[in-house]
Design an enzyme around this catalytic site. Sequence first.
Site, mmCIF file in Angstrom:
data_model
loop_
_atom_site.group_PDB
_atom_site.id
_atom_site.type_symbol
_atom_site.label_atom_id
_atom_site.label_comp_id
_atom_site.label_asym_id
_atom_site.label_seq_id
_atom_site.Cartn_x
_atom_site.Cartn_y
_atom_site.Cartn_z
ATOM 1 N N LYS A 1 104.636 -24.105 -1.698
ATOM 2 C CA LYS A 1 105.207 -25.179 -2.522
ATOM 3 C C LYS A 1 105.204 -24.872 -4.032
ATOM 4 O O LYS A 1 106.038 -24.132 -4.497
ATOM 5 C CB LYS A 1 104.489 -26.491 -2.224
ATOM 6 C CG LYS A 1 104.702 -26.907 -0.747
ATOM 7 C CD LYS A 1 104.764 -28.378 -0.551
ATOM 8 C CE LYS A 1 104.789 -28.741 0.926
ATOM 9 N NZ LYS A 1 105.799 -29.671 1.323
ATOM 10 N N ASP B 1 93.890 -24.943 3.462
ATOM 11 C CA ASP B 1 95.335 -25.053 3.352
ATOM 12 C C ASP B 1 95.643 -25.762 2.039
ATOM 13 O O ASP B 1 95.533 -26.986 1.919
ATOM 14 C CB ASP B 1 95.901 -25.837 4.553
ATOM 15 C CG ASP B 1 97.417 -25.937 4.490
ATOM 16 O OD1 ASP B 1 97.991 -25.714 3.402
ATOM 17 O OD2 ASP B 1 98.029 -26.246 5.529
ATOM 18 N N TYR C 1 98.026 -31.716 7.910
ATOM 19 C CA TYR C 1 99.266 -31.079 8.394
ATOM 20 C C TYR C 1 99.269 -29.630 7.930
ATOM 21 O O TYR C 1 98.969 -29.333 6.772
ATOM 22 C CB TYR C 1 100.481 -31.824 7.822
ATOM 23 C CG TYR C 1 101.819 -31.171 8.120
ATOM 24 C CD1 TYR C 1 102.309 -31.138 9.418
ATOM 25 C CD2 TYR C 1 102.591 -30.586 7.107
ATOM 26 C CE1 TYR C 1 103.547 -30.536 9.699
ATOM 27 C CE2 TYR C 1 103.820 -29.995 7.380
ATOM 28 C CZ TYR C 1 104.284 -29.974 8.674
ATOM 29 O OH TYR C 1 105.503 -29.388 8.950
HETATM 30 C C1 LIG Z 1 99.277 -28.842 3.656
HETATM 31 C C2 LIG Z 1 100.533 -28.208 4.164
HETATM 32 N N1 LIG Z 1 100.455 -27.053 4.841
HETATM 33 C C3 LIG Z 1 101.545 -26.423 5.295
HETATM 34 C C4 LIG Z 1 102.789 -26.951 5.119
HETATM 35 C C5 LIG Z 1 104.006 -26.244 5.628
HETATM 36 O O1 LIG Z 1 104.714 -25.706 4.547
HETATM 37 P P1 LIG Z 1 106.283 -25.435 4.649
HETATM 38 O O2 LIG Z 1 106.967 -26.744 4.744
HETATM 39 O O3 LIG Z 1 106.598 -24.669 3.387
HETATM 40 O O4 LIG Z 1 106.493 -24.599 5.867
HETATM 41 C C6 LIG Z 1 102.931 -28.162 4.430
HETATM 42 C C7 LIG Z 1 104.244 -28.771 4.230
HETATM 43 O O5 LIG Z 1 104.397 -29.905 3.833
HETATM 44 C C8 LIG Z 1 101.765 -28.817 3.962
HETATM 45 O O6 LIG Z 1 101.835 -29.998 3.317
#
Ligand SMILES: Cc1ncc(COP(=O)(O)O)c(C=O)c1O
Length: 431
Positions: free
Chosen positions: A264, A236, A147
């Site tokens: 995060k 990511d 994700y």
């Molecule tokens: C691996 C990963 N990338 C990107 C995101 C998106 O981050 P945000 O919720 O701060 O927009 C998340 C959110 O859970 C994530 O787990």
Amino acid sequence: MPIDPAAFSHARIYRERALKTLSYGVSSTPRGNQLPAPIVAARAEEAHVYDATGNRFIDYAAGYGPLILGHTPACVVDAVKNELDRGLRTASVHAGEAELAELVCATLPSAEKCAFLSSGTEAVQLALRIARAATGRTRIVKFRGNYHGWMDSIHAANSVTGDGPGTLGQDPDACRALTILDWGDAKGLAEVLSTEFAAVILEPVAINGGCFMPPDGFLQEVRRLTREKGAMLIFDEVITGYRLALGGAQERLGVTPDLSVIGKAMGSGLPIGAVAGSDEAMEPVSSGKLFHRGTFNGNPVSVAASIACITYLRDNAPRLYPGLDTMAGTLERGATAAFAAHGITAAVNRIGSALQIALGLPAMPSLADTARADFAATQRFSGALLRQGVQIIGRGLSYVGAAHTEQDIAETVEAYARAAETFRREERVAG
Ligand SMILES: Cc1ncc(COP(=O)(O)O)c(C=O)c1O
């Protein structure tokens, strides 16, 4: 501690009120799916959330990951208060920005330069743009079950069971530049990767799918292939950054991407995201040719929280990360024993401080196995745990943080046993 059922009637009454004016009654859809009802967090302290009727929940949802130091880390709270005393200064240039950039570059192996945003989703968008700008190409490889936030161009194949757009209303054309592969499939990548591709983006450790380490040699092969074809490798690390180790999954696994996306935990609960990479990889932004925009980028309050959090993590890393691993290991064993004792078929996966339970299958060694997991039953088990005073993310994910104590962990292990017992009884009645 078991929670008085009245606590949930309060939550239901609140939800009915919220639903009248707030779409789905929450500000992010998954929060509305908590069983038996989404609890209303009236206040929080350390690793505990309290509802409006004073019930205490040991919290492993951790704000969906960011609260690595708990809800009230003194260093972060003081830094935020101190920052507020100096005026909001939104969208100003301020010295905290460079200080935070220096900290990120000193702690994240791939970082020589970074750029700030307000969320992980925005940071992914910038990373993809940098890759397209740097290579002059458009295609992107994405892996099933990873994700990367909710932007139309990447919000697809979020689970292993469907490759389409992640939700209603997405522009189907926006995902056309994606080639979707199974996470771990180095052979498939070797077959498709060509000089048309701007980037390969992936979670180096797949926490979202259900806590999986990459297959042996996978990241090394992705690194080799992206170099060979001139595509950028984007890790990511929105979840894994500052959580799996100070330097994230890339430090733990020894593979260095061109660009890293973090968020995060770096903000300790305040909204922030960043893209970081080598001087060369970040050139499109550094040169000013790629417009990097955003009113709230680098806002002083989030930046102050992030400086305090990363400084604390850096200064305590040798003791802190092994401590998180140990506590999460105790939870892993406790959950496994509770399921076994009550004859519940469930897999328990753990990587560092992230723990995934998935009902319906006895083991879940690979991301592809998540297709066979019963996430509705997992959600119901999470509800059973909530009734025992333990909050996890409904889909079965828990994060251990530095504010958890041995007492919290011991109470949680007892709660697993009680939740497994009631779950088993109720499912038998329902079945
Ligand atoms: C691996 C990963 N990338 C990107 C995101 C998106 O981050 P945000 O919720 O701060 O927009 C998340 C959110 O859970 C994530 O787990």
